[in-house]
Design an enzyme around this catalytic site. Structure first.
Site, PDB file in Angstrom:
ATOM      1  N   GLU A   1      -9.923   6.872   6.535  1.00 34.23           N
ATOM      2  CA  GLU A   1     -10.331   6.541   7.899  1.00 34.23           C
ATOM      3  C   GLU A   1      -9.131   6.189   8.776  1.00 34.23           C
ATOM      4  OE1 GLU A   1      -9.670   3.232   8.820  1.00 34.23           O
ATOM      5  OE2 GLU A   1      -8.909   3.017   6.750  1.00 34.23           O
ATOM      6  N   SER A   2      -8.005   5.868   8.160  1.00 30.56           N
ATOM      7  CA  SER A   2      -6.820   5.416   8.876  1.00 30.56           C
ATOM      8  C   SER A   2      -5.981   6.598   9.369  1.00 30.56           C
ATOM      9  CB  SER A   2      -6.001   4.511   7.974  1.00 30.56           C
ATOM     10  OG  SER A   2      -5.751   5.163   6.734  1.00 30.56           O
TER      11      SER A   2
ATOM     12  N   ARG B   1       7.891  -2.561   2.764  1.00 36.65           N
ATOM     13  CA  ARG B   1       8.115  -2.648   4.216  1.00 36.65           C
ATOM     14  C   ARG B   1       8.503  -4.060   4.585  1.00 36.65           C
ATOM     15  NH1 ARG B   1       3.132   0.811   6.754  1.00 36.65           N
ATOM     16  NH2 ARG B   1       3.464   2.569   5.356  1.00 36.65           N
TER      17      ARG B   1
ATOM     18  N   LYS C   1      10.148   4.039   0.305  1.00 38.43           N
ATOM     19  CA  LYS C   1       9.196   4.312  -0.773  1.00 38.43           C
ATOM     20  C   LYS C   1       9.709   5.411  -1.683  1.00 38.43           C
ATOM     21  CE  LYS C   1       6.152   7.293   1.931  1.00 38.43           C
ATOM     22  NZ  LYS C   1       4.756   7.676   2.126  1.00 38.43           N
TER      23      LYS C   1
ATOM     24  N   ASP D   1       2.725  11.618   8.700  1.00 35.13           N
ATOM     25  CA  ASP D   1       1.625  11.882   7.776  1.00 35.13           C
ATOM     26  C   ASP D   1       0.249  11.591   8.388  1.00 35.13           C
ATOM     27  OD1 ASP D   1       1.972   9.155   7.738  1.00 35.13           O
ATOM     28  OD2 ASP D   1       2.162   8.968   5.553  1.00 35.13           O
ATOM     29  N   ARG D   2       0.215  10.884   9.512  1.00 34.45           N
ATOM     30  CA  ARG D   2      -1.090  10.609  10.138  1.00 34.45           C
ATOM     31  C   ARG D   2      -1.362  11.567  11.287  1.00 34.45           C
ATOM     32  NH1 ARG D   2      -2.392   4.201  10.446  1.00 34.45           N
ATOM     33  NH2 ARG D   2      -1.851   3.763   8.275  1.00 34.45           N
TER      34      ARG D   2
ATOM     35  N   SER E   1       6.299   4.061   8.300  1.00 33.46           N
ATOM     36  CA  SER E   1       5.151   4.804   8.810  1.00 33.46           C
ATOM     37  C   SER E   1       4.872   4.533  10.286  1.00 33.46           C
ATOM     38  CB  SER E   1       3.933   4.503   7.945  1.00 33.46           C
ATOM     39  OG  SER E   1       2.868   5.339   8.298  1.00 33.46           O
ATOM     40  N   HIS E   2       3.706   3.963  10.557  1.00 33.41           N
ATOM     41  CA  HIS E   2       3.261   3.775  11.947  1.00 33.41           C
ATOM     42  C   HIS E   2       3.735   2.446  12.527  1.00 33.41           C
ATOM     43  CE1 HIS E   2       0.610   2.272   8.919  1.00 33.41           C
ATOM     44  NE2 HIS E   2       0.225   1.334   9.765  1.00 33.41           N
TER      45      HIS E   2
ATOM     46  N   ASP F   1       6.169   8.719  10.614  1.00 31.19           N
ATOM     47  CA  ASP F   1       6.716   9.597   9.576  1.00 31.19           C
ATOM     48  C   ASP F   1       5.926  10.890   9.416  1.00 31.19           C
ATOM     49  OD1 ASP F   1       4.558   8.158   8.570  1.00 31.19           O
ATOM     50  OD2 ASP F   1       5.287   8.256   6.515  1.00 31.19           O
TER      51      ASP F   1
ATOM     52  N   THR G   1       0.839  -1.208   0.000  1.00 33.95           N
ATOM     53  CA  THR G   1       0.000   0.000   0.000  1.00 33.95           C
ATOM     54  C   THR G   1       0.872   1.256   0.000  1.00 33.95           C
ATOM     55  OG1 THR G   1      -1.534  -1.273   1.383  1.00 33.95           O
ATOM     56  CG2 THR G   1      -1.998   1.069   1.138  1.00 33.95           C
TER      57      THR G   1
ATOM     58  N   ASP H   1       2.095  10.087  13.604  1.00 39.82           N
ATOM     59  CA  ASP H   1       2.701   8.754  13.507  1.00 39.82           C
ATOM     60  C   ASP H   1       4.207   8.825  13.224  1.00 39.82           C
ATOM     61  OD1 ASP H   1       2.596   9.562  10.850  1.00 39.82           O
ATOM     62  OD2 ASP H   1       2.334   7.526  10.117  1.00 39.82           O
TER      63      ASP H   1
ATOM     64  N   LYS I   1      -0.593  12.551   2.730  1.00 33.17           N
ATOM     65  CA  LYS I   1      -1.374  13.010   3.865  1.00 33.17           C
ATOM     66  C   LYS I   1      -0.426  13.740   4.809  1.00 33.17           C
ATOM     67  CE  LYS I   1      -1.219   8.341   5.715  1.00 33.17           C
ATOM     68  NZ  LYS I   1      -1.486   7.164   4.879  1.00 33.17           N
TER      69      LYS I   1
HETATM   70  C1  G1P Z   1      -2.993   1.308   5.832  1.00 34.57           C
HETATM   71  C2  G1P Z   1      -4.269   2.111   5.848  1.00 34.57           C
HETATM   72  C3  G1P Z   1      -4.374   2.935   4.590  1.00 34.57           C
HETATM   73  C4  G1P Z   1      -3.138   3.809   4.450  1.00 34.57           C
HETATM   74  C5  G1P Z   1      -1.880   2.962   4.529  1.00 34.57           C
HETATM   75  C6  G1P Z   1      -0.620   3.807   4.556  1.00 34.57           C
HETATM   76  O1  G1P Z   1      -2.993   0.430   4.734  1.00 34.57           O
HETATM   77  O2  G1P Z   1      -5.401   1.291   6.005  1.00 34.57           O
HETATM   78  O3  G1P Z   1      -5.547   3.706   4.624  1.00 34.57           O
HETATM   79  O4  G1P Z   1      -3.160   4.500   3.241  1.00 34.57           O
HETATM   80  O5  G1P Z   1      -1.898   2.180   5.729  1.00 34.57           O
HETATM   81  O6  G1P Z   1      -0.595   4.674   5.641  1.00 34.57           O
HETATM   82  P1  G1P Z   1      -3.402  -1.108   4.835  1.00 34.57           P
HETATM   83  O7  G1P Z   1      -2.529  -1.729   5.895  1.00 34.57           O
HETATM   84  O8  G1P Z   1      -4.837  -1.124   5.277  1.00 34.57           O
HETATM   85  O9  G1P Z   1      -3.204  -1.663   3.466  1.00 34.57           O
HETATM   86 ZN    ZN Z   2       2.704   7.359   8.132  1.00 30.00          ZN
END
Ligand code: G1P
Ligand code: ZN
Length: 543
Positions: free
Chosen positions: A364-365, A22, A126, A281-282, A113-114, A279, A18, A277, A376
């Protein structure tokens, strides 16, 4: 110093998900692993010769070493210049901004990321395009294709560059410009928001807590909130980025940001709380005693964005990922603007933003952002909230109550079932998909099923089609179940179950979301037989 050509062999599994590639940190640190993937990135974009890139990461374990390797590979591949954040630190939105500001050929961001960081935790890489946004599927596919037949990579044997010192150095003929990680980003924020109004609000005693979770936003939040906006010293906590995030799981949701949640629901709660988070972006936003769901936050931001100078002319349109609640669609209808529904992942917003069709986007994430960058942006969302609070002179609770009274409320929750066996998860999803033709008309948990499908998206700008983006079950009463498997996990499979139900009001607008959603939750378990397939009856994380 020379550019060396090193023989290598393909390594399995270098398929970006996504959001980039990772893996566990030791995997990334394995022989040739990072090098193979970075070479595949360069090969996928037609080479690095003569190009300029941005480079930085969230400071997690291996960030600094990886940055030095990538610099030597950029030089080995003939790049003209790399702009690097000081100490190889850049938040994802700040990197996106630098790519755009300097009109570069893209950028490499080091982050998972998170996901937790550390020698045994996660690492990620990325690539973002010249528009500042994540590489689209066609490009990530090309990276993967190169990774499966790679035979060599190119790397300079030059020594490390001192990334602590701001200024320009050279590495084997390539310019390396080390820039302040925060300055350009902070200036961008100042150009978008009513800083004087926010400063006045803080001066009048407004109290805030920002939890940077020992991740990358600490220095950004300190500079912007404390130094430029006058928030009390100590407003930003866990403000120093650490290689293992101090053992925190830098995912801003009520489960992982529990320290912030405890403070915001305690007796001395500040007026406003936020977290970001790994990095940057959240974002999570919390009022005194009140958690704001990301889907609702997006809707409130869309309804009030005109209060910020950068959005005073109004919004061209809004976009949300499919699993995100339809709350923002109601705002768009009221504003008379378009609302787009895209698959999960920020990369799907890129074309809409580039084409000027959408101004605000959200997932929503805990992801919200706008056309100011192509990622984001956690702090951006927090600053837009502060701008709205400063201009409306109301509490978060008052703003939410007025919003629901006007638009109704989309009760919403996501249930995550983590590290389940991949084969079991896939069989469950396949079985549910197979049952779809028989579902319409059936009554489950007292609700009639209207439709069921596997979400597919046709990009309105370039016509590209993305199929298999999540299973949806839509009920006649407007309730909805969505199920998909995570594309970012590094262990087994993660099932994401998204639940939604609309309450038009005026009654029933202040229920507990889990209670309001109880029939939808029950229906999801009955239809997908989650426990039978996975052995799990309760989620690991509820947001
Ligand atoms: C998750 C979130 C998605 C977000 C992505 C990157 O992906 O659900 O909305 O864009 O992290 O931050 P997922 O693990 O669901 O594929
Ligand atoms: Zn992130």
């Amino acid at each position: 110093m020379t550019a060396l050509t090193i023989a290598t062999r393909p390594i399995d599994g270098q398929k970006p998900g996504t959001s980039g590639l990772r893996k566990k940190t030791p995997v990334f640190m394995g022989a040739h692993y990072l090098e193979n993937f970075v070479q595949s990135i360069f090969d996928a974009i037609g080479g690095a010769e003569g190009k300029t890139f941005v480079l930085g990461g969230d400071g997690r374990y291996f960030n600094g070493r990886a940055a030095q390797i990538i610099l030597r590979m950029a030089a080995g591949n003939g790049a003209a210049k790399v702009i690097v954040g000081q100490n190889a630190i850049l938040s994802t939105p700040a990197a996106s901004h630098l790519i755009r500001l300097n009109k570069t050929d893209g950028g490499i961001i080091l982050s998972a990321s998170h996901n937790p960081g550390g020698p045994e935790a996660d690492f990620g890489v990325k690539f973002n395009m010249p528009n500042g946004g994540p590489a689209p599927e066609a490009v990530t596919e090309a990276m993967f294709r190169h990774s499966v037949d790679i035979t060599r990579y190119r790397i300079s044997d030059a020594p490390d560059v001192d990334l602590a010192r701001i200024g320009t150095a050279t590495l084997d003929g390539m310019a390396v410009e080390v820039v302040d990680s925060v300055a350009d980003y902070a200036a961008l924020m100042e150009s978008l928001f009513d800083f004087p109004a926010i400063r006045d609000m803080f001066a009048a005693g407004f109290r805030m807590r920002f939890d940077a979770m020992c991740a990358v936003t600490g220095p950004y939040a300190r500079e912007i909130l404390e130094n430029r906006l006058g928030a009390a010293p100590g407003t930003v906590v866990h403000a120093t980025p650490l290689p293992d995030f101090g053992g925190m799981h830098p995912d801003p949701n009520p489960t992982w940001a529990h320290e912030l949640m405890a403070e915001m629901t305690g007796p001395e709660a500040p007026d406003f709380g936020a977290a970001s988070d790994g990095d940057g972006d959240r974002n999570m936003v919390v009022g005194r005693g009140l958690y704001v769901s990301p889907s609702d936050s997006l809707a409130v931001l869309a309804a009030n964005a005109h209060l910020a100078p950068g959005y005073a002319r109004g919004l061209a349109g809004v976009a949300r990922s499919m699993p995100t609640s339809a709350a923002v669609d109601r705002v768009a209808r009221a504003l008379g603007i378009d609302a787009y529904e895209t698959p999960t992942g920020w990369k799907f917003f890129g074309n809409l933003l580039d084409a000027g069709r959408a101004t605000l986007c959200g997932e929503e994430s805990f992801g919200t952002g706008s056309d100011h960058v192509r990622e984001k942006d956690g702090l951006w969302a927090v600053l837009l909230w502060l701008n709205i609070l400063a201009r409306r002179r109301q509490s978060v609770a008052e703003i939410m109550a007025e919003h629901f009274a006007r638009f109704g409320r989309n009760y919403y929750s996501r249930h995550d079932f983590e590290a389940i066996e991949t084969a079991a998860a896939e069989t469950m999803m396949a079985a549910l998909r197979m049952s779809f033709p028989r579902l319409p008309g059936r009554i489950v948990a007292g609700m009639e099923i209207a439709a069921a499908d596997d979400f597919s998206f046709t990009d309105p700008v370039d016509g590209s089609v993305s199929r298999g983006q999540g299973l949806r079950i839509l009920f006649a009463n407007g309730a909805r179940i969505v199920m998909r498997l995570s594309g970012t996990g590094t262990e087994g499979a993660t099932l994401r179950l998204y639940l939604e139900r609309y309450a038009p009001g005026p009654e029933g607008l202040d229920l507990d979301p889990q209670q309001a959603l109880a029939p939808v939750i029950q229906a999801a378990h009955a239809l997908a037989r989650i426990e039978a397939y996975t052995g799990r009856s309760t989620p690991d994380v509820i947001t």
